[in-house]
Design an enzyme around this catalytic site. Structure first.
Site, short mmCIF file in Angstrom:
data_model
loop_
_atom_site.label_atom_id
_atom_site.label_comp_id
_atom_site.label_asym_id
_atom_site.label_seq_id
_atom_site.Cartn_x
_atom_site.Cartn_y
_atom_site.Cartn_z
N SER A 225 33.88 46.69 37.71
CA SER A 225 33.52 46.95 39.20
C SER A 225 34.63 46.36 39.93
O SER A 225 34.57 46.76 40.99
CB SER A 225 32.18 46.12 39.56
OG SER A 225 32.47 44.75 39.43
N LYS B 276 32.98 39.76 43.95
CA LYS B 276 33.29 41.11 44.64
C LYS B 276 34.23 40.82 45.63
O LYS B 276 34.63 39.60 45.90
CB LYS B 276 32.15 41.59 45.13
CG LYS B 276 30.94 42.00 44.40
CD LYS B 276 31.11 43.11 43.40
CE LYS B 276 30.05 43.34 42.54
NZ LYS B 276 30.20 44.53 41.56
#
Length: 225
Positions: free
Chosen positions: A35, A89
């Protein structure tokens, strides 16, 4: 049992102190998914500064004091507000920001990011398919980093979301691999107490497709904006 504890008291104290250190001061985080590609790869292990933002009661999310302010562009580890999963993230919007996305273009406080194509790559998906990927320089509000698109702008529902203002003590997180990231577009904003820390650099890296061979060129790479 009591005799065993007395005989191993030094080891037990050391283990306890090490555990408290990892939960309150510094930690490491293996990267399990793609990701954050191309910034982070599966097999990377990053060093996490747990004191970058908050001093917490060990083994809890109870914030005792604020130690620093999260900044746009930080690579952050946190617990998902949806199910408590530990994630990593990029923090893209801070309290007070008005943020939206239009056909993959990130817009903060009315200013749209500028994108410049850098290179093309081939990316393997979880189902085994290999597709083309476009890597771009994302430049917004003085910060820049590399993001990756797997589909043309506007092709996916998550390529857009309506403008929202980030409330106090909340943050918006996105993966750099924009088309293959379960992030704030899915689980919403992240409250400050769920932040774990800031990822500082890559401690080590192993190529999982090559029997775990070390990727020495990635050791020590900084993740600071």
């Amino acid at each position: 049992m009591n005799q065993w504890i007395r005989n191993n008291r030094g080891f037990l104290i050391l283990a306890l102190l090490f555990g408290l250190f990892r939960t309150a001061v510094a930690d490491w985080n293996p990267i399990p998914s793609g990701s954050m590609r191309p910034t982070l790869l599966e097999g990377d292990v990053v060093f996490v500064d747990r004191l970058a933002y908050n001093l917490k009661l060990p083994l809890s999310n109870v914030v005792l004091a604020h130690t620093g302010e999260p900044q746009r562009g930080d690579v952050v580890t946190f617990f998902s507000p949806r199910d408590g999963t530990r994630l990593i993230k990029r923090l893209v919007a801070v309290p007070g920001d008005t943020v939206e996305m239009r056909d993959k273009t990130l817009i903060i406080n009315g200013q749209a990011a500028r994108y410049a194509a850098l290179s093309e790559a081939r990316e393997a998906l979880p189902d085994g398919r290999v597709i083309g990927a476009l890597r771009l320089d994302e430049n917004l509000l003085g910060g820049r980093h590399v993001v990756q698109w797997l589909s043309p702008p506007g092709a996916l529902p998550v390529d857009r979301f309506a403008a929202l203002q980030v409330p106090p003590d909340h943050y918006l997180m996105l993966g750099d691999n924009r088309d293959n990231s379960a992030d704030s577009r899915y689980f919403g904003l992240v409250p400050r107490e769920l932040l774990i820390g800031r990822a500082q650099f890559i401690l080590a890296s192993a190529d999982l497709q090559q029997h775990g061979l070390p990727r020495l060129q990635r050791f020590g790479q900084s993740l600071r904006p």
